[in-house]
Scaffold this motif. Structure first.
Motif, PDB file in Angstrom:
ATOM      1  N   GLY A  83       4.034 -32.244  61.811  1.00  0.00           N
ATOM      2  CA  GLY A  83       4.594 -30.962  62.494  1.00  0.00           C
ATOM      3  C   GLY A  83       5.150 -30.031  61.473  1.00  0.00           C
ATOM      4  O   GLY A  83       5.050 -30.417  60.225  1.00  0.00           O
ATOM      5  N   TYR A  84       5.531 -29.054  61.908  1.00  0.00           N
ATOM      6  CA  TYR A  84       5.873 -27.950  61.287  1.00  0.00           C
ATOM      7  C   TYR A  84       5.111 -27.702  60.092  1.00  0.00           C
ATOM      8  O   TYR A  84       5.351 -27.589  58.817  1.00  0.00           O
ATOM      9  CB  TYR A  84       7.389 -28.358  60.753  1.00  0.00           C
ATOM     10  CG  TYR A  84       8.327 -28.603  61.834  1.00  0.00           C
ATOM     11  CD1 TYR A  84       8.755 -27.621  62.755  1.00  0.00           C
ATOM     12  CD2 TYR A  84       8.750 -29.970  61.873  1.00  0.00           C
ATOM     13  CE1 TYR A  84       9.728 -28.207  63.810  1.00  0.00           C
ATOM     14  CE2 TYR A  84       9.584 -30.363  62.815  1.00  0.00           C
ATOM     15  CZ  TYR A  84       9.963 -29.224  63.881  1.00  0.00           C
ATOM     16  OH  TYR A  84      10.703 -29.937  64.815  1.00  0.00           O
ATOM     17  N   GLY A  85       3.761 -27.240  60.527  1.00  0.00           N
ATOM     18  CA  GLY A  85       2.793 -26.899  59.400  1.00  0.00           C
ATOM     19  C   GLY A  85       3.273 -25.766  58.473  1.00  0.00           C
ATOM     20  O   GLY A  85       4.028 -24.772  58.833  1.00  0.00           O
ATOM     21  N   GLY A  86       2.973 -25.957  57.269  1.00  0.00           N
ATOM     22  CA  GLY A  86       3.516 -24.800  56.192  1.00  0.00           C
ATOM     23  C   GLY A  86       4.822 -25.034  55.752  1.00  0.00           C
ATOM     24  O   GLY A  86       5.028 -24.152  54.733  1.00  0.00           O
ATOM     25  N   VAL A  87       5.652 -25.956  56.121  1.00  0.00           N
ATOM     26  CA  VAL A  87       6.655 -26.033  55.721  1.00  0.00           C
ATOM     27  C   VAL A  87       6.862 -26.460  54.153  1.00  0.00           C
ATOM     28  O   VAL A  87       7.756 -25.955  53.508  1.00  0.00           O
ATOM     29  CB  VAL A  87       7.848 -26.921  56.506  1.00  0.00           C
ATOM     30  CG1 VAL A  87       8.969 -27.295  55.829  1.00  0.00           C
ATOM     31  CG2 VAL A  87       7.945 -26.528  57.852  1.00  0.00           C
ATOM     32  N   GLU A  88       5.900 -27.384  53.996  1.00  0.00           N
ATOM     33  CA  GLU A  88       6.002 -27.936  52.573  1.00  0.00           C
ATOM     34  C   GLU A  88       5.629 -26.805  51.400  1.00  0.00           C
ATOM     35  O   GLU A  88       6.303 -26.753  50.412  1.00  0.00           O
ATOM     36  CB  GLU A  88       4.846 -28.947  52.234  1.00  0.00           C
ATOM     37  CG  GLU A  88       5.101 -30.389  52.863  1.00  0.00           C
ATOM     38  CD  GLU A  88       5.138 -30.436  54.267  1.00  0.00           C
ATOM     39  OE1 GLU A  88       4.637 -29.468  55.082  1.00  0.00           O
ATOM     40  OE2 GLU A  88       5.754 -31.202  54.869  1.00  0.00           O
ATOM     41  N   THR A  89       5.080 -25.643  51.747  1.00  0.00           N
ATOM     42  CA  THR A  89       4.919 -24.705  50.829  1.00  0.00           C
ATOM     43  C   THR A  89       5.927 -23.357  50.792  1.00  0.00           C
ATOM     44  O   THR A  89       6.028 -22.746  50.166  1.00  0.00           O
ATOM     45  CB  THR A  89       3.491 -24.020  51.076  1.00  0.00           C
ATOM     46  OG1 THR A  89       3.440 -23.278  52.403  1.00  0.00           O
ATOM     47  CG2 THR A  89       2.435 -24.929  50.941  1.00  0.00           C
ATOM     48  N   LEU A  90       7.091 -23.450  51.900  1.00  0.00           N
ATOM     49  CA  LEU A  90       7.816 -22.669  51.948  1.00  0.00           C
ATOM     50  C   LEU A  90       8.829 -22.413  50.786  1.00  0.00           C
ATOM     51  O   LEU A  90       8.979 -21.238  50.312  1.00  0.00           O
ATOM     52  CB  LEU A  90       8.488 -22.976  53.298  1.00  0.00           C
ATOM     53  CG  LEU A  90       9.642 -21.664  53.796  1.00  0.00           C
ATOM     54  CD1 LEU A  90       8.877 -20.364  53.884  1.00  0.00           C
ATOM     55  CD2 LEU A  90      10.228 -22.162  55.277  1.00  0.00           C
ATOM     56  N   PRO A  91       9.366 -23.530  50.298  1.00  0.00           N
ATOM     57  CA  PRO A  91      10.617 -23.379  49.136  1.00  0.00           C
ATOM     58  C   PRO A  91       9.619 -22.401  47.935  1.00  0.00           C
ATOM     59  O   PRO A  91      10.320 -21.717  47.385  1.00  0.00           O
ATOM     60  CB  PRO A  91      10.776 -24.770  48.689  1.00  0.00           C
ATOM     61  CG  PRO A  91      10.617 -25.446  50.026  1.00  0.00           C
ATOM     62  CD  PRO A  91       9.407 -24.897  50.677  1.00  0.00           C
ATOM     63  N   GLY A  92       8.298 -22.935  47.712  1.00  0.00           N
ATOM     64  CA  GLY A  92       7.844 -22.245  46.493  1.00  0.00           C
ATOM     65  C   GLY A  92       7.481 -20.809  46.673  1.00  0.00           C
ATOM     66  O   GLY A  92       7.601 -19.828  46.068  1.00  0.00           O
ATOM     67  N   ARG A  93       6.961 -20.446  48.036  1.00  0.00           N
ATOM     68  CA  ARG A  93       6.922 -19.086  48.456  1.00  0.00           C
ATOM     69  C   ARG A  93       8.084 -18.239  48.469  1.00  0.00           C
ATOM     70  O   ARG A  93       8.340 -16.967  48.011  1.00  0.00           O
ATOM     71  CB  ARG A  93       6.393 -18.928  50.046  1.00  0.00           C
ATOM     72  CG  ARG A  93       5.059 -19.513  50.063  1.00  0.00           C
ATOM     73  CD  ARG A  93       4.386 -19.047  51.172  1.00  0.00           C
ATOM     74  NE  ARG A  93       5.198 -19.015  52.578  1.00  0.00           N
ATOM     75  CZ  ARG A  93       5.012 -20.072  53.202  1.00  0.00           C
ATOM     76  NH1 ARG A  93       4.307 -21.160  53.249  1.00  0.00           N
ATOM     77  NH2 ARG A  93       5.710 -20.006  54.344  1.00  0.00           N
ATOM     78  N   MET A  94       9.165 -18.845  48.862  1.00  0.00           N
ATOM     79  CA  MET A  94      10.470 -18.294  48.820  1.00  0.00           C
ATOM     80  C   MET A  94      11.133 -17.735  47.421  1.00  0.00           C
ATOM     81  O   MET A  94      11.452 -16.716  47.085  1.00  0.00           O
ATOM     82  CB  MET A  94      11.733 -18.986  49.623  1.00  0.00           C
ATOM     83  CG  MET A  94      11.492 -19.105  50.966  1.00  0.00           C
ATOM     84  SD  MET A  94      12.140 -20.444  51.931  1.00  0.00           S
ATOM     85  CE  MET A  94      14.007 -19.512  51.585  1.00  0.00           C
ATOM     86  N   LEU A  95      10.864 -18.580  46.505  1.00  0.00           N
ATOM     87  CA  LEU A  95      11.062 -18.662  45.193  1.00  0.00           C
ATOM     88  C   LEU A  95      10.178 -17.640  44.451  1.00  0.00           C
ATOM     89  O   LEU A  95      10.573 -16.668  43.440  1.00  0.00           O
ATOM     90  CB  LEU A  95      11.202 -19.859  44.210  1.00  0.00           C
ATOM     91  CG  LEU A  95      12.407 -20.626  44.682  1.00  0.00           C
ATOM     92  CD1 LEU A  95      12.653 -21.808  43.985  1.00  0.00           C
ATOM     93  CD2 LEU A  95      13.862 -19.986  44.618  1.00  0.00           C
ATOM     94  N   ASP A  96       9.125 -17.494  44.645  1.00  0.00           N
ATOM     95  CA  ASP A  96       7.973 -16.584  44.291  1.00  0.00           C
ATOM     96  C   ASP A  96       8.521 -15.237  44.601  1.00  0.00           C
ATOM     97  O   ASP A  96       8.420 -14.131  43.909  1.00  0.00           O
ATOM     98  CB  ASP A  96       6.456 -16.760  44.639  1.00  0.00           C
ATOM     99  CG  ASP A  96       5.944 -17.918  44.145  1.00  0.00           C
ATOM    100  OD1 ASP A  96       6.580 -18.564  43.027  1.00  0.00           O
ATOM    101  OD2 ASP A  96       5.103 -18.706  44.678  1.00  0.00           O
ATOM    102  N   ALA A  97       9.004 -15.121  45.957  1.00  0.00           N
ATOM    103  CA  ALA A  97       9.670 -13.638  46.429  1.00  0.00           C
ATOM    104  C   ALA A  97      10.679 -13.482  45.674  1.00  0.00           C
ATOM    105  O   ALA A  97      11.124 -12.221  45.146  1.00  0.00           O
ATOM    106  CB  ALA A  97       9.988 -13.863  47.936  1.00  0.00           C
TER     107      ALA A  97
END
Length: 298
Positions: A83-97
């Motif tokens: 469940g919650y697809g895409g959550v695993e990549t969220l921290p990395g995307r946030m820090l890239d921002a």
């Protein structure tokens, strides 16, 4: 052994739900004292906590009640990875921002995660990996001090409303803070969120709190323990002085739990009974449950 009210509170249930799970599903079989009152040991409280988390994730209690504890643990682990697809990549995307100073993107993603994810998923799959990645990027130079501070301030602003819910409640709570001279807050936030996710009542006061203020708040708000974070090696000598002062100012019986990079050094150098290094979130949770259980059983 814990009475009904304490066992329910420690596992995040209401006493009424606990009784219903016993009566209808035999989820646990409590002990009885010589007056016939129900008593629950630590293993039962752990089992009830597992059951509570799984029912929160949509599993019917009737399907869970007959399962062994190891099967409940496997089901909990499985539920963390679905469940919650895409959550695993969220921290990395946030820090890239943040690396590009796109604060609006970081804040939007964080706000959506807080609004849409259960607390346990938010902690396990967004906040904790985010804190870990901040540490790695800061250590190898990919994240500047200003960027780390941006992450800290944005997290603090969004998560304080989660941590400090029900400020008027009378329950004894765990106080989280850092000592003067220690501005790093991300590890403290992570520890407080783990405690909150486990159902413990949290009082989060943030960074650089004067020692006498910690002691005063502890007395006035009936705090059961003080959880501190010490990360900066350069602050270790000052932390030793502050902790000795805190030991003299706190009421007897209030433990001090230290996390962060300096924790073991500080605890060993002080050799004070009430001061303990606690570097694992689950160890903090277990200690907190034990303290609250003892308080509720009096």
């Amino acid at each position: 052994m814990f009475p009904v009210k304490a066992a329910a509170e420690l596992s995040g249930l209401t006493p009424e739900t606990l009784r219903a799970w016993e009566r209808r599903h035999a989820a646990v079989v409590p002990h009885r004292d010589d007056r016939g009152r129900r008593l629950y040991d630590a293993a039962m409280v752990e089992r009830l906590t597992r059951l509570h988390r799984l029912t929160d994730r949509g599993h019917p209690i009737r399907d869970l009640a007959g399962m062994e504890d190891d099967a409940l643990d496997r089901l909990l682990e499985e539920s963390r990875h679905v469940g919650y697809g895409g959550v695993e990549t969220l921290p990395g995307r946030m820090l890239d921002a943040i690396a590009d100073y796109r604060v609006d993107v970081f804040d939007r993603d964080l706000s959506v995660a807080i609004a849409t994810l259960p607390v346990q998923v938010l902690v396990a799959r967004v906040v904790t990996p985010l804190l870990r990645e901040v540490g790695l990027r800061w250590a190898d130079g990919r994240l500047a001090i200003a960027q780390e501070r941006l992450v800290s301030s944005l997290l603090r602003a969004r998560l304080l409303s989660v941590l400090n819910q029900n400020p008027r409640e009378a329950r004894p709570r765990l106080l989280f803070a850092t000592l003067p001279g220690e501005p790093h807050e991300l590890g403290l936030l992570g520890a407080a969120l783990h405690a909150y996710e486990a159902g413990l009542p949290v009082l989060y006061l943030g960074t650089e709190l004067p020692v006498l203020e910690i002691a005063r708040v502890t007395t006035r708000l009936d705090t059961v323990a003080v959880a501190l974070s010490s990360v900066d090696p350069g602050q270790a000598p000052a932390a030793l002085v502050a902790l000795r002062e805190l030991d003299g100012a706190l009421a007897p019986g209030v433990p001090v739990w230290i996390g962060g990079a300096n924790a073991r050094y500080l605890a060993e150098a002080l050799d004070i009974a009430r001061v303990q290094a606690v570097t694992e979130p689950m160890a903090l949770v277990q200690l907190g449950r034990h303290r609250l259980g003892n308080r509720n059983s009096r």
